[in-house]
Design an enzyme around this catalytic site. Structure first.
Site, PDB file in Angstrom:
ATOM      1  N   GLU A 183       0.884  -1.170   0.000  1.00  0.00           N
ATOM      2  CA  GLU A 183       0.000   0.000   0.000  1.00  0.00           C
ATOM      3  C   GLU A 183       0.917   1.214   0.000  1.00  0.00           C
ATOM      4  O   GLU A 183       1.676   1.427   0.948  1.00  0.00           O
ATOM      5  CB  GLU A 183      -0.918  -0.036   1.221  1.00  0.00           C
ATOM      6  CG  GLU A 183      -2.010   1.017   1.198  1.00  0.00           C
ATOM      7  CD  GLU A 183      -1.677   2.191   2.079  1.00  0.00           C
ATOM      8  OE1 GLU A 183      -1.285   3.251   1.527  1.00  0.00           O
ATOM      9  OE2 GLU A 183      -1.798   2.065   3.300  1.00  0.00           O
ATOM     10  N   CYS A 220      -2.767   7.889   4.853  1.00  0.00           N
ATOM     11  CA  CYS A 220      -2.739   7.527   3.431  1.00  0.00           C
ATOM     12  C   CYS A 220      -4.041   7.878   2.735  1.00  0.00           C
ATOM     13  O   CYS A 220      -4.106   7.865   1.507  1.00  0.00           O
ATOM     14  CB  CYS A 220      -2.419   6.045   3.264  1.00  0.00           C
ATOM     15  SG  CYS A 220      -3.251   4.980   4.434  1.00  0.00           S
TER      16      CYS A 220
END
Length: 443
Positions: A183, A220
């Site tokens: 990720e 994020c």
């Protein structure tokens, strides 16, 4: 001791870390429920059809098994929930795989405390000692050596695009290539639809800055990009956002390196042709404090400059003024893969939003309406993933119960005698789990 150590190493406040501790223990309990329920095994039984014409069918039974030892890289921005005993570790262990955690150098003592607790739990449960291991160290060579080790069968990573790509290259160049579930990078576009913007521009502007500056923007899913049609309503939104940002207090960033990268990213935007700096946040008197930054640009400039679509990790965002919906659709098509995409909409926006959803589905792993992307629920339906470069594998999620699927592989047993079958596939179903018979689940 754990919370105080994490505060000292990360600069994060007590309330945030206590909440993160709750999320960490909660996701461990959630995966325990998944294991007990047994549906992760994916048991399927296609009984033999010896009389079938023109050819008989063998007895076929399938289940998922553990992929093998997994290397997990702890994240800097979640020293508890995405690090030593975080979501990757929880899903790896739930899949039945040993885990080797490469602790993040930004919080080594926090990692050591958590690692010791996990090791005690392993011993208390009578599990083999090798089920869990923690490696500490600051060098990239250590992480590279871990991924190169032939005993490692998969990698879980949360961090920068550069770091994720480096691990992907190492994994791909091995004699036996292995999957890397990374990720990495997302700018998380927010779309302000006309009716919603007309109805509540000021409230949206204030709430946007609250999401942008939360935790110094070190999430994020931080909203780093806003699309809206040009006009008076967008001006109202922008004015409210500027007012909120100029009053926003700075927050300490996780490491000097992250702070330096944030400053460089803001600097690149500040000096870029066609980009206007709208506002900066308050300046503090501490070290490594992120001063929020808000920029704007017209759609043509954004379309012509790929750099404007890259993530600046921290409390920085760019408003794109769009002339019409045809241009908005073009801009969305040009975006890289994202973790999230957000629609702020009212009832009058439904038809326009319906036309954009197919594009957003191709671009993002999670689509929100009338919310802000910061804050990820740990649940069965959550997706924390998306097309590259948000993740290295758009089929996966690193949050939620489906995260376990990354570390499993299917095995089919053909005409194997019942006494040799694993319990999940035996005729008596001793585990009592749901099993698909000829592709149909019971009930």
């Amino acid at each position: 001791v754990l919370i105080e150590t994490a505060m000292a190493e990360s600069g994060l406040p007590r309330a945030r870390l206590e909440g993160e501790r709750g999320r960490t223990t909660g996701q461990l309990r959630l995966f325990a429920q998944v294991v007990r329920r047994g549906d992760w095994i994916g048991a399927r039984i296609d009984p033999a059809l010896p009389e079938r014409k023109p050819l008989p069918r063998a007895d076929l039974r399938q289940r998922f098994i553990a992929l093998g030892p997994v290397a997990v890289f702890g994240a800097s921005n979640f020293p508890l929930a995405f690090s030593t005993a975080g979501g990757d570790t929880a899903s790896v262990l739930a899949a039945g795989c040993p885990v080797i955690v490469k602790g993040h150098p930004a919080h080594p003592n926090t990692g050591a405390l958590v690692g010791a607790a996990v090791s005690r739990a392993v011993a208390a449960c009578g599990l083999p000692e090798g089920v869990f291991a923690l490696l500490t160290g600051q060098s990239h060579e250590l992480g590279g050596a871990l991924v190169r080790d032939p005993r490692i069968k998969a990698v879980g990573f949360t961090g920068s695009r550069a770091g994720g790509l480096a691990l992907m290259r190492i994994a791909a160049e091995r004699p036996e290539p292995i999957p890397v579930f990374a990720e990495m990078s997302s700018i998380n576009p927010v779309l302000l639809m006309p009716a919603a913007l007309a109805a509540r521009a000021e409230a949206l502007g204030t709430a946007f800055i609250g999401s942008l500056t939360l935790g110094a923007g070190q999430f994020c899913t931080n909203p780093g990009l806003v699309f809206a049609l040009e006009g008076p309503d967008l001006e109202r939104f922008t004015a409210a956002a500027v007012t909120a940002l100029t009053a926003a207090q700075p927050h300490v960033m996780l490491t000097p390196g992250i702070f330096g990268a944030f400053e460089q990213g803001v600097g690149r935007l500040t000096g870029r042709d066609g980009v206007k700096l709208l506002a900066r946040g308050c300046v503090g008197d501490g070290v490594n404090q992120a001063v929020g930054a808000l920029f704007e640009v017209d759609a043509a400039t954004f379309l012509a400059d790929d750099v404007l679509g890259h993530e600046v990790f921290g409390s920085s965002s760019l408003i794109v003024r769009v002339p019409d919906f045809a241009m908005l659709a073009t801009l969305l098509e040009r975006l890289e893969g994202q973790l999230t995409a957000t629609l702020h909409m009212d009832a009058g926006d439904a038809d326009l939003a319906r036309g954009l959803l197919p594009v957003l589905e191709r671009k993002a792993g999670r689509i929100l309406a009338n919310g802000w992307p910061t804050g990820v629920e740990v649940s069965s339906a959550m997706v924390h993933g998306g097309p590259f470069p948000a993740t290295s594998d758009p089929r996966s999620t690193s949050v939620g119960t489906r995260a376990i699927e990354r570390f499993l592989r299917p095995v089919c047993y053909q005409d194997i005698p019942d006494l040799l079958l694993p319990p999940a596939l035996q005729a008596a179903n001793p585990l009592g789990i749901a099993r698909a018979l000829d592709g149909v689940l019971p009930g």
